[in-house]
Scaffold this motif. Structure first.
Motif, PDB file in Angstrom:
ATOM      1  N   THR A 223      60.361 -44.326 -31.691  1.00 32.34           N
ATOM      2  CA  THR A 223      58.993 -44.527 -31.223  1.00 32.34           C
ATOM      3  C   THR A 223      58.788 -45.913 -30.626  1.00 32.34           C
ATOM      4  O   THR A 223      58.007 -46.083 -29.688  1.00 32.34           O
ATOM      5  CB  THR A 223      57.992 -44.300 -32.370  1.00 32.34           C
ATOM      6  N   ILE A 224      59.495 -46.915 -31.162  1.00 31.13           N
ATOM      7  CA  ILE A 224      59.424 -48.248 -30.555  1.00 31.13           C
ATOM      8  C   ILE A 224      59.970 -48.206 -29.140  1.00 31.13           C
ATOM      9  O   ILE A 224      59.353 -48.724 -28.194  1.00 31.13           O
ATOM     10  CB  ILE A 224      60.186 -49.281 -31.407  1.00 31.13           C
ATOM     11  N   LEU A 225      61.149 -47.577 -28.959  1.00 33.49           N
ATOM     12  CA  LEU A 225      61.756 -47.483 -27.630  1.00 33.49           C
ATOM     13  C   LEU A 225      60.901 -46.651 -26.681  1.00 33.49           C
ATOM     14  O   LEU A 225      60.726 -47.005 -25.511  1.00 33.49           O
ATOM     15  CB  LEU A 225      63.157 -46.878 -27.727  1.00 33.49           C
ATOM     16  N   ALA A 226      60.358 -45.530 -27.192  1.00 33.20           N
ATOM     17  CA  ALA A 226      59.525 -44.671 -26.348  1.00 33.20           C
ATOM     18  C   ALA A 226      58.271 -45.410 -25.896  1.00 33.20           C
ATOM     19  O   ALA A 226      57.884 -45.367 -24.722  1.00 33.20           O
ATOM     20  CB  ALA A 226      59.157 -43.392 -27.099  1.00 33.20           C
ATOM     21  N   GLY A 227      57.632 -46.106 -26.828  1.00 35.40           N
ATOM     22  CA  GLY A 227      56.448 -46.888 -26.471  1.00 35.40           C
ATOM     23  C   GLY A 227      56.777 -48.034 -25.544  1.00 35.40           C
ATOM     24  O   GLY A 227      56.010 -48.351 -24.629  1.00 35.40           O
ATOM     25  N   LEU A 228      57.951 -48.645 -25.753  1.00 41.57           N
ATOM     26  CA  LEU A 228      58.348 -49.771 -24.916  1.00 41.57           C
ATOM     27  C   LEU A 228      58.561 -49.335 -23.472  1.00 41.57           C
ATOM     28  O   LEU A 228      58.127 -50.005 -22.528  1.00 41.57           O
ATOM     29  CB  LEU A 228      59.620 -50.398 -25.478  1.00 41.57           C
ATOM     30  N   GLY A 229      59.240 -48.201 -23.284  1.00 45.82           N
ATOM     31  CA  GLY A 229      59.488 -47.722 -21.926  1.00 45.82           C
ATOM     32  C   GLY A 229      58.212 -47.434 -21.165  1.00 45.82           C
ATOM     33  O   GLY A 229      58.031 -47.879 -20.023  1.00 45.82           O
ATOM     34  N   VAL A 230      57.286 -46.705 -21.810  1.00 41.44           N
ATOM     35  CA  VAL A 230      56.020 -46.374 -21.158  1.00 41.44           C
ATOM     36  C   VAL A 230      55.159 -47.621 -20.994  1.00 41.44           C
ATOM     37  O   VAL A 230      54.464 -47.790 -19.977  1.00 41.44           O
ATOM     38  CB  VAL A 230      55.276 -45.293 -21.965  1.00 41.44           C
ATOM     39  N   GLY A 231      55.192 -48.526 -21.983  1.00 45.10           N
ATOM     40  CA  GLY A 231      54.389 -49.747 -21.905  1.00 45.10           C
ATOM     41  C   GLY A 231      54.836 -50.670 -20.784  1.00 45.10           C
ATOM     42  O   GLY A 231      54.007 -51.220 -20.044  1.00 45.10           O
ATOM     43  N   VAL A 232      56.147 -50.872 -20.655  1.00 47.90           N
ATOM     44  CA  VAL A 232      56.668 -51.689 -19.556  1.00 47.90           C
ATOM     45  C   VAL A 232      56.292 -51.058 -18.217  1.00 47.90           C
ATOM     46  O   VAL A 232      55.881 -51.756 -17.281  1.00 47.90           O
ATOM     47  CB  VAL A 232      58.193 -51.853 -19.671  1.00 47.90           C
ATOM     48  N   ALA A 233      56.421 -49.736 -18.130  1.00 39.27           N
ATOM     49  CA  ALA A 233      56.076 -49.049 -16.884  1.00 39.27           C
ATOM     50  C   ALA A 233      54.613 -49.255 -16.537  1.00 39.27           C
ATOM     51  O   ALA A 233      54.259 -49.481 -15.372  1.00 39.27           O
ATOM     52  CB  ALA A 233      56.388 -47.564 -17.009  1.00 39.27           C
ATOM     53  N   ARG A 234      53.722 -49.190 -17.529  1.00 44.41           N
ATOM     54  CA  ARG A 234      52.292 -49.354 -17.278  1.00 44.41           C
ATOM     55  C   ARG A 234      51.983 -50.726 -16.701  1.00 44.41           C
ATOM     56  O   ARG A 234      51.299 -50.853 -15.675  1.00 44.41           O
ATOM     57  CB  ARG A 234      51.501 -49.147 -18.574  1.00 44.41           C
ATOM     58  N   VAL A 235      52.477 -51.785 -17.352  1.00 51.06           N
ATOM     59  CA  VAL A 235      52.214 -53.148 -16.870  1.00 51.06           C
ATOM     60  C   VAL A 235      52.910 -53.384 -15.533  1.00 51.06           C
ATOM     61  O   VAL A 235      52.351 -54.001 -14.620  1.00 51.06           O
ATOM     62  CB  VAL A 235      52.670 -54.188 -17.910  1.00 51.06           C
TER      63      VAL A 235
ATOM     64  N   SER B  18      54.568 -48.564 -35.175  1.00 51.20           N
ATOM     65  CA  SER B  18      55.896 -48.759 -34.603  1.00 51.20           C
ATOM     66  C   SER B  18      55.939 -48.315 -33.145  1.00 51.20           C
ATOM     67  O   SER B  18      56.601 -48.932 -32.312  1.00 51.20           O
ATOM     68  CB  SER B  18      56.944 -47.998 -35.424  1.00 51.20           C
ATOM     69  N   HIS B  19      55.207 -47.240 -32.830  1.00 48.51           N
ATOM     70  CA  HIS B  19      55.133 -46.790 -31.442  1.00 48.51           C
ATOM     71  C   HIS B  19      54.322 -47.761 -30.591  1.00 48.51           C
ATOM     72  O   HIS B  19      54.717 -48.135 -29.490  1.00 48.51           O
ATOM     73  CB  HIS B  19      54.499 -45.396 -31.377  1.00 48.51           C
ATOM     74  N   MET B  20      53.183 -48.185 -31.137  1.00 42.40           N
ATOM     75  CA  MET B  20      52.319 -49.078 -30.390  1.00 42.40           C
ATOM     76  C   MET B  20      52.902 -50.489 -30.271  1.00 42.40           C
ATOM     77  O   MET B  20      52.515 -51.242 -29.387  1.00 42.40           O
ATOM     78  CB  MET B  20      50.938 -49.131 -31.043  1.00 42.40           C
ATOM     79  N   MET B  21      53.821 -50.839 -31.170  1.00 38.87           N
ATOM     80  CA  MET B  21      54.479 -52.136 -31.071  1.00 38.87           C
ATOM     81  C   MET B  21      55.203 -52.267 -29.742  1.00 38.87           C
ATOM     82  O   MET B  21      55.101 -53.275 -29.051  1.00 38.87           O
ATOM     83  CB  MET B  21      55.470 -52.321 -32.219  1.00 38.87           C
ATOM     84  N   GLY B  22      55.940 -51.208 -29.377  1.00 40.82           N
ATOM     85  CA  GLY B  22      56.628 -51.245 -28.092  1.00 40.82           C
ATOM     86  C   GLY B  22      55.672 -51.192 -26.929  1.00 40.82           C
ATOM     87  O   GLY B  22      55.821 -51.916 -25.939  1.00 40.82           O
ATOM     88  N   PHE B  23      54.633 -50.363 -27.042  1.00 39.87           N
ATOM     89  CA  PHE B  23      53.721 -50.131 -25.924  1.00 39.87           C
ATOM     90  C   PHE B  23      52.830 -51.331 -25.645  1.00 39.87           C
ATOM     91  O   PHE B  23      52.686 -51.771 -24.493  1.00 39.87           O
ATOM     92  CB  PHE B  23      52.862 -48.895 -26.226  1.00 39.87           C
ATOM     93  N   PHE B  24      52.206 -51.881 -26.690  1.00 39.00           N
ATOM     94  CA  PHE B  24      51.204 -52.928 -26.501  1.00 39.00           C
ATOM     95  C   PHE B  24      51.729 -54.336 -26.754  1.00 39.00           C
ATOM     96  O   PHE B  24      51.267 -55.287 -26.127  1.00 39.00           O
ATOM     97  CB  PHE B  24      50.006 -52.681 -27.430  1.00 39.00           C
TER      98      PHE B  24
END
Length: 410
Positions: free
Chosen positions: A27-39, A149-155
């Motif tokens: 979930t960290i990796l999944a959130g990180l990928g989408v979060g980086v893409a968003r910014v 853990s998911h939002m850690m990567g995303f935000f």
């Protein structure tokens, strides 16, 4: 022949350390990928000198396909298993992001962003199904930690990492890193998701009633309608802030890209911190009060963002927004899970996947339609007023207040 939810076996078996650690890392990796893409998409759109209309359309496009695919993907997860669906979504997402640097145009960026939105539900419907199925056993405190853990990567990690990637790899290289992050989740997916057992039932064609079945719950379950309204507006506010605050900070307050992105980082730190620390508080004070406090923080933050002409005030507004969003996130997920226990968890995950992105898309459309004439910053004001309306709703809806009270029979 009816089909049990794919993740029903997860609920029946103990939560092993291997599953929990793998799920957290995934979930960290999944959130990180989408979060980086968003910014990255937000900054790249500014770099391409996109107009307010194009910026708003790009923001909305991140959710366009999700609205169309959330319910069908829910059926796919039931029939074919979350592992297969999640893996296909990761592969398609990686491919599309790797195509983004091929042409430097805001309209091309819009097209690719829209295409990606069609495959993202394959990932987060699978994740949400697993999460919601185990939520009651985790409890509110650990549930917030799990979700955090998911939002850690995303935000939290994504904004700073995106700036670092752009500085060292440029925009093209950064999109290739996003593709690599999507592929990296495949390492942990086999430990987190169960394979579907194919038979005559789950290989048959779709039936329309299977796809729209979750919507009937919204029609018949009054409390679910309130929860969906809360999720819709919180997603609208969060998406509008997440996409346009960087643009506003650069264009209206003359901040540099790294400093503008720090507003997202601050919000992310507070948001993730609240997820990790405030779940137990929700149980202690009661969900109705918890909702009201979270909504009040959101309303105050949005109104402050709309009215301030001072850069300094944007920082406490970001803090309040992150805290309020975290509180609403905890309360909403526990409420969604409670409805799932009363009805069918496999139908709640697609609803969650549909309602949140719907709000996100509307946030983008608002920016596209009214950004040039009203001003991007001024649009925070009506969004803030909507949250004041939610406070009144939560305070007066006796049926929902009763729904939020703990079940003494448990």
């Amino acid at each position: 022949m009816s089909i049990n939810p794919i993740e029903s076996n997860v609920v029946a078996s103990p939560l092993t350390s291997k599953f929990m650690s793998s799920f957290v890392l995934l979930t960290i990796l999944a959130g990180l990928g989408v979060g980086v893409a968003r910014v990255l998409i937000s900054l790249y759109a500014v770099h391409l000198e996109a107009s307010e209309l194009q910026l708003g359309l790009i923001s909305a496009a991140q959710n366009f396909g999700i609205l169309l695919m959330a319910l069908p993907i829910g059926v796919l997860v039931q029939r074919f298993g979350s592992l297969k669906v999640f893996s296909l979504g990761s592969l398609f997402g990686a491919l599309l992001y790797s195509l983004t640097p091929f042409h430097s145009s805001a309209w091309y960026l819009l097209a690719v962003t829209a295409l990606v939105s069609f495959v993202l539900p394959m990932r987060f419907v699978s994740i949400n199904t697993v999460f919601l199925s185990n939520l009651k056993r985790l409890g509110p405190a650990r549930a917030g930690w799990f979700r955090g853990s998911h939002m850690m990567g995303f935000f939290l990690i994504a904004p700073a990492l995106t700036v670092l990637l752009i500085e060292h790899l440029g925009y093209s290289g950064s999109f290739y890193v996003v593709s690599a992050l999507f592929l990296a989740t495949l390492v942990f997916a086999p430990w987190c998701f169960q394979r579907g057992h194919q038979n005559a039932s789950n290989t048959s064609g779709f039936q329309w009633r299977d796809v729209i079945a979750p919507l009937s719950l919204i029609k018949t379950h009054a409390s679910l309608r309130v929860i969906c309204t809360l999720e819709f507006l919180s997603s609208l506010a969060n998406n509008y802030f997440g996409f346009f605050i960087v643009v506003i900070a650069i264009q209206s307050f003359a901040l540099s890209e790294p400093v503008a992105v720090m507003l997202l980082t601050v919000q992310g730190i507070v948001f993730v911190g609240s997820l990790f620390s405030m779940g137990g508080l929700a149980e202690l004070m009661g969900y109705q009060k918890f909702y009201v406090i979270g909504l009040s923080l959101m309303a105050a933050a949005l109104l402050l963002l709309a009215l301030t002409h001072t850069t300094l005030l944007m920082w406490p507004a970001s803090v309040m927004l992150g805290l309020g969003l975290g509180m609403l996130h905890i309360a909403n997920f526990m409420s969604f899970a409670r409805v799932g226990e009363q009805t069918a968890m496999a139908k709640i995950s697609p609803i969650l996947a549909l309602v949140g992105p719907s709000g996100g898309m509307v946030g983008g459309v608002i920016g596209a339609v009214f950004g040039a004439s009203v001003g991007l910053q001024n649009l925070f004001f009506p969004i803030g007023l909507a949250f004041i309306g939610l406070i009144i709703l939560i305070s007066r809806d006796q049926a929902f207040i009763q729904f939020l009270k703990p079940d003494v029979t448990e």
